[in-house]
Scaffold this motif. Structure first.
Motif, PDB file in Angstrom:
ATOM      1  N   ASP A  38     -68.056  89.507  25.943  1.00  0.00           N
ATOM      2  CA  ASP A  38     -69.063  89.908  24.962  1.00  0.00           C
ATOM      3  C   ASP A  38     -68.498  90.743  23.813  1.00  0.00           C
ATOM      4  OD1 ASP A  38     -71.004  88.652  26.506  1.00  0.00           O
ATOM      5  OD2 ASP A  38     -71.543  90.482  27.587  1.00  0.00           O
ATOM      6  N   HIS A  39     -67.216  91.073  23.851  1.00  0.00           N
ATOM      7  CA  HIS A  39     -66.634  91.977  22.857  1.00  0.00           C
ATOM      8  C   HIS A  39     -66.544  91.280  21.489  1.00  0.00           C
ATOM      9  CE1 HIS A  39     -64.004  94.926  20.999  1.00  0.00           C
ATOM     10  NE2 HIS A  39     -64.134  95.698  22.071  1.00  0.00           N
ATOM     11  N   PRO A  40     -66.952  91.943  20.413  1.00  0.00           N
ATOM     12  CA  PRO A  40     -66.947  91.307  19.085  1.00  0.00           C
ATOM     13  C   PRO A  40     -65.556  90.957  18.562  1.00  0.00           C
ATOM     14  CG  PRO A  40     -67.479  93.645  18.905  1.00  0.00           C
ATOM     15  CD  PRO A  40     -67.525  93.309  20.358  1.00  0.00           C
ATOM     16  N   LYS A  41     -64.514  91.580  19.101  1.00  0.00           N
ATOM     17  CA  LYS A  41     -63.159  91.276  18.648  1.00  0.00           C
ATOM     18  C   LYS A  41     -62.473  90.218  19.518  1.00  0.00           C
ATOM     19  CE  LYS A  41     -62.430  95.820  16.532  1.00  0.00           C
ATOM     20  NZ  LYS A  41     -61.621  97.087  16.562  1.00  0.00           N
ATOM     21  N   VAL A  42     -63.232  89.631  20.431  1.00  0.00           N
ATOM     22  CA  VAL A  42     -62.718  88.556  21.287  1.00  0.00           C
ATOM     23  C   VAL A  42     -63.461  87.270  20.954  1.00  0.00           C
ATOM     24  CG1 VAL A  42     -62.393  87.738  23.652  1.00  0.00           C
ATOM     25  CG2 VAL A  42     -62.135  90.173  23.130  1.00  0.00           C
ATOM     26  N   LEU A  43     -62.737  86.287  20.410  1.00  0.00           N
ATOM     27  CA  LEU A  43     -63.363  85.015  20.055  1.00  0.00           C
ATOM     28  C   LEU A  43     -63.811  84.279  21.311  1.00  0.00           C
ATOM     29  CD1 LEU A  43     -64.031  82.934  17.812  1.00  0.00           C
ATOM     30  CD2 LEU A  43     -61.774  81.929  18.251  1.00  0.00           C
ATOM     31  N   LYS A  44     -62.954  84.236  22.333  1.00  0.00           N
ATOM     32  CA  LYS A  44     -63.290  83.543  23.576  1.00  0.00           C
ATOM     33  C   LYS A  44     -62.367  84.015  24.686  1.00  0.00           C
ATOM     34  CE  LYS A  44     -66.288  80.631  25.146  1.00  0.00           C
ATOM     35  NZ  LYS A  44     -67.727  80.870  24.917  1.00  0.00           N
TER      36      LYS A  44
ATOM     37  N   SER B 188     -62.603  77.803  14.503  1.00  0.00           N
ATOM     38  CA  SER B 188     -63.040  79.059  15.109  1.00  0.00           C
ATOM     39  C   SER B 188     -64.443  78.931  15.674  1.00  0.00           C
ATOM     40  CB  SER B 188     -62.972  80.178  14.068  1.00  0.00           C
ATOM     41  OG  SER B 188     -63.281  81.419  14.646  1.00  0.00           O
ATOM     42  N   THR B 189     -65.326  78.293  14.928  1.00  0.00           N
ATOM     43  CA  THR B 189     -66.699  78.086  15.390  1.00  0.00           C
ATOM     44  C   THR B 189     -66.731  77.198  16.625  1.00  0.00           C
ATOM     45  OG1 THR B 189     -67.594  78.359  13.169  1.00  0.00           O
ATOM     46  CG2 THR B 189     -68.957  77.174  14.752  1.00  0.00           C
ATOM     47  N   LYS B 190     -65.902  76.152  16.624  1.00  0.00           N
ATOM     48  CA  LYS B 190     -65.870  75.242  17.771  1.00  0.00           C
ATOM     49  C   LYS B 190     -65.457  75.979  19.042  1.00  0.00           C
ATOM     50  CE  LYS B 190     -65.157  70.773  19.391  1.00  0.00           C
ATOM     51  NZ  LYS B 190     -65.523  69.424  19.008  1.00  0.00           N
ATOM     52  N   ILE B 191     -64.437  76.835  18.936  1.00  0.00           N
ATOM     53  CA  ILE B 191     -63.983  77.600  20.101  1.00  0.00           C
ATOM     54  C   ILE B 191     -65.032  78.627  20.501  1.00  0.00           C
ATOM     55  CG2 ILE B 191     -62.241  79.198  20.958  1.00  0.00           C
ATOM     56  CD1 ILE B 191     -61.261  76.305  20.696  1.00  0.00           C
ATOM     57  N   ALA B 192     -65.620  79.309  19.535  1.00  0.00           N
ATOM     58  CA  ALA B 192     -66.609  80.357  19.835  1.00  0.00           C
ATOM     59  C   ALA B 192     -67.815  79.784  20.558  1.00  0.00           C
ATOM     60  CB  ALA B 192     -67.039  81.045  18.549  1.00  0.00           C
ATOM     61  N   GLU B 193     -68.261  78.600  20.148  1.00  0.00           N
ATOM     62  CA  GLU B 193     -69.422  77.992  20.797  1.00  0.00           C
ATOM     63  C   GLU B 193     -69.099  77.599  22.234  1.00  0.00           C
ATOM     64  OE1 GLU B 193     -70.441  74.849  18.136  1.00  0.00           O
ATOM     65  OE2 GLU B 193     -71.562  76.173  16.776  1.00  0.00           O
ATOM     66  N   GLY B 194     -67.837  77.243  22.483  1.00  0.00           N
ATOM     67  CA  GLY B 194     -67.351  77.058  23.843  1.00  0.00           C
ATOM     68  C   GLY B 194     -68.044  75.998  24.656  1.00  0.00           C
ATOM     69  N   ASN B 195     -68.522  74.933  24.016  1.00  0.00           N
ATOM     70  CA  ASN B 195     -69.223  73.884  24.754  1.00  0.00           C
ATOM     71  C   ASN B 195     -68.223  72.882  25.341  1.00  0.00           C
ATOM     72  OD1 ASN B 195     -71.406  72.448  25.772  1.00  0.00           O
ATOM     73  ND2 ASN B 195     -71.577  71.180  23.940  1.00  0.00           N
ATOM     74  N   GLY B 196     -67.309  73.397  26.145  1.00  0.00           N
ATOM     75  CA  GLY B 196     -66.253  72.581  26.739  1.00  0.00           C
ATOM     76  C   GLY B 196     -65.142  73.461  27.240  1.00  0.00           C
ATOM     77  N   PHE B 197     -63.923  72.908  27.292  1.00  0.00           N
ATOM     78  CA  PHE B 197     -62.788  73.676  27.804  1.00  0.00           C
ATOM     79  C   PHE B 197     -61.540  73.356  26.996  1.00  0.00           C
ATOM     80  CE2 PHE B 197     -62.485  69.653  30.011  1.00  0.00           C
ATOM     81  CZ  PHE B 197     -61.130  69.420  30.162  1.00  0.00           C
ATOM     82  N   ILE B 198     -60.487  74.127  27.246  1.00  0.00           N
ATOM     83  CA  ILE B 198     -59.214  73.950  26.556  1.00  0.00           C
ATOM     84  C   ILE B 198     -58.197  73.356  27.530  1.00  0.00           C
ATOM     85  CG2 ILE B 198     -57.299  75.141  25.400  1.00  0.00           C
ATOM     86  CD1 ILE B 198     -59.364  77.185  24.394  1.00  0.00           C
ATOM     87  N   ALA B 199     -57.662  72.200  27.191  1.00  0.00           N
ATOM     88  CA  ALA B 199     -56.656  71.544  28.032  1.00  0.00           C
ATOM     89  C   ALA B 199     -55.301  72.196  27.794  1.00  0.00           C
ATOM     90  CB  ALA B 199     -56.597  70.059  27.709  1.00  0.00           C
ATOM     91  N   ALA B 200     -54.613  72.545  28.867  1.00  0.00           N
ATOM     92  CA  ALA B 200     -53.277  73.136  28.759  1.00  0.00           C
ATOM     93  C   ALA B 200     -52.236  72.037  28.966  1.00  0.00           C
ATOM     94  CB  ALA B 200     -53.100  74.258  29.774  1.00  0.00           C
ATOM     95  N   LEU B 201     -51.682  71.541  27.863  1.00  0.00           N
ATOM     96  CA  LEU B 201     -50.677  70.469  27.896  1.00  0.00           C
ATOM     97  C   LEU B 201     -49.339  71.033  27.440  1.00  0.00           C
ATOM     98  CD1 LEU B 201     -52.825  67.643  26.227  1.00  0.00           C
ATOM     99  CD2 LEU B 201     -52.599  68.169  28.672  1.00  0.00           C
ATOM    100  N   ASP B 202     -48.979  72.203  27.963  1.00  0.00           N
ATOM    101  CA  ASP B 202     -47.850  72.960  27.410  1.00  0.00           C
ATOM    102  C   ASP B 202     -46.753  73.257  28.422  1.00  0.00           C
ATOM    103  OD1 ASP B 202     -49.561  74.637  28.863  1.00  0.00           O
ATOM    104  OD2 ASP B 202     -49.061  76.396  27.670  1.00  0.00           O
ATOM    105  N   GLN B 203     -46.620  72.409  29.449  1.00  0.00           N
ATOM    106  CA  GLN B 203     -45.526  72.630  30.392  1.00  0.00           C
ATOM    107  C   GLN B 203     -44.204  72.671  29.625  1.00  0.00           C
ATOM    108  OE1 GLN B 203     -47.645  70.021  30.582  1.00  0.00           O
ATOM    109  NE2 GLN B 203     -48.876  70.311  32.409  1.00  0.00           N
ATOM    110  N   SER B 204     -43.401  73.691  29.905  1.00  0.00           N
ATOM    111  CA  SER B 204     -42.139  73.866  29.177  1.00  0.00           C
ATOM    112  C   SER B 204     -40.976  73.368  30.026  1.00  0.00           C
ATOM    113  CB  SER B 204     -41.956  75.337  28.805  1.00  0.00           C
ATOM    114  OG  SER B 204     -42.004  76.153  29.953  1.00  0.00           O
ATOM    115  N   GLY B 205     -39.760  73.621  29.558  1.00  0.00           N
ATOM    116  CA  GLY B 205     -38.576  73.073  30.211  1.00  0.00           C
ATOM    117  C   GLY B 205     -38.509  73.317  31.701  1.00  0.00           C
ATOM    118  N   GLY B 206     -38.774  74.555  32.115  1.00  0.00           N
ATOM    119  CA  GLY B 206     -38.652  74.897  33.529  1.00  0.00           C
ATOM    120  C   GLY B 206     -39.685  74.235  34.406  1.00  0.00           C
TER     121      GLY B 206
END
Length: 295
Positions: free
Chosen positions: A228-234, A7-25
């Motif tokens: 900036d919302h407190p209920k949004v991690l990122k 959670s801390t790693k995502i919140a600090e956000g010093n990078g990006f999230i790779a989307a490797l989730d292509q599905s069947g279609g």
């Protein structure tokens, strides 16, 4: 990494999230982009084996690490597979990358300007299995095509309903009500979308958080209130059909948003590259997207 560390790693956000989730279609198109034609595999099992080879090569690359890639979204079959002899989520964690799992089962037909998520009757089982493998969070996608107030309200309500189910399993939901970048009324619709998200956030119990994956807005910093919302991690951004250069340029104008790109990350990778060429192309893409995410 445990849940709090992820959670801390995502919140600090010093990078990006790779989307490797292509599905069947979307897998055949992703493989064609990678230089693998349909004549090179026979049937669904061989197709998924080919896409797993691609993802394994990416995750195993020296340039793919938690220094610049803070998270990765996996397709269910990828989560259940192995990379370098380890379950894929554990291979990611070993590199300092937080694992997520795509949980939606595709889209319903368009109604009221949106495409809702199809039912997910086995979601509880999937969440239990994913949690056991060390997966931190989920991603669930639906699509907005026009600024229909009722449709947008419905799609956001469904996203939060699924999100609450994910939270009940001790996981982090990444809600993705994607707004089609080809929609003529996107600027107007993004205002409706933000308003509905804020309404649902107000109903979320104190101490609970979600993540948001949104199309890069027409108006720069239009989602800053959500960032900036407190209920949004990122808040993370999808490339939505933009080229990598376009997506990075648009993203860099939005303070606090980080990338969660798929096509824009993979567009220059080819199966025919040798390891040095592959690593160099991936490193270049990672550098570009990382830079846009931390600007």
């Amino acid at each position: 990494m445990n849940f709090d560390q992820m959670s801390t790693k995502i919140a600090e956000g010093n990078g990006f999230i790779a989307a490797l989730d292509q599905s069947g279609g979307s897998t055949p198109k992703a493989l064609r982009g990678y230089g693998v034609e349909e004549i090179e595999y026979n049937g669904e099992e061989e197709m998924f084996a080919k896409i797993h080879e691609m993802r394994s090569r990416i995750i195993s690359s020296p340039s793919f690490s938690g220094d610049k890639v803070v998270g990765a979204i996996l397709f269910e079959r990828t989560m259940d597979g192995e990379v370098g002899g380890k379950p894929t989520p554990q291979a990611l964690i070993a590199k300092g990358v937080v694992p997520f799992i795509k949980i939606d089962k595709g889209l319903e037909d368009e109604a009221n300007g949106v495409q809702m998520m199809k039912p997910m009757p086995t979601l509880n089982e999937l969440l239990t299995r994913a949690k056991g493998l060390g997966v931190f969070g989920t991603k669930e996608r639906s699509v907005i095509h026009s600024a229909d107030a009722q449709g947008i309200a419905d799609i956001v309500a469904q996203q939060f309903e699924v999100g609450r189910q994910v939270i009940s399993h001790g996981m982090m939901p990444m809600l993705e009500p994607e707004y089609s970048i080809t929609a003529d009324d996107r600027a107007e619709g993004e205002k409706l979308l933000k308003s509905e998200i804020l309404t649902q956030l107000d109903r979320l119990p104190e101490g609970e958080q979600i993540m948001l994956k949104l199309s890069i807005p027409v108006e720069a910093n239009a989602y800053k209130e959500l960032v900036d919302h407190p209920k949004v991690l990122k808040v993370v951004a999808l490339s939505g059909g933009f080229s990598r250069d376009e997506a990075c340029e648009h993203l860099s104008r939005n303070e606090g948003m980080i990338a969660s790109f798929s096509r824009a990350l993979l567009e220059e990778l080819r199966a025919q590259m040798d390891d040095s060429e592959f690593d160099a192309a991936l490193a270049s893409a990672i550098d570009d997207i990382h830079c846009a995410s931390i600007t």
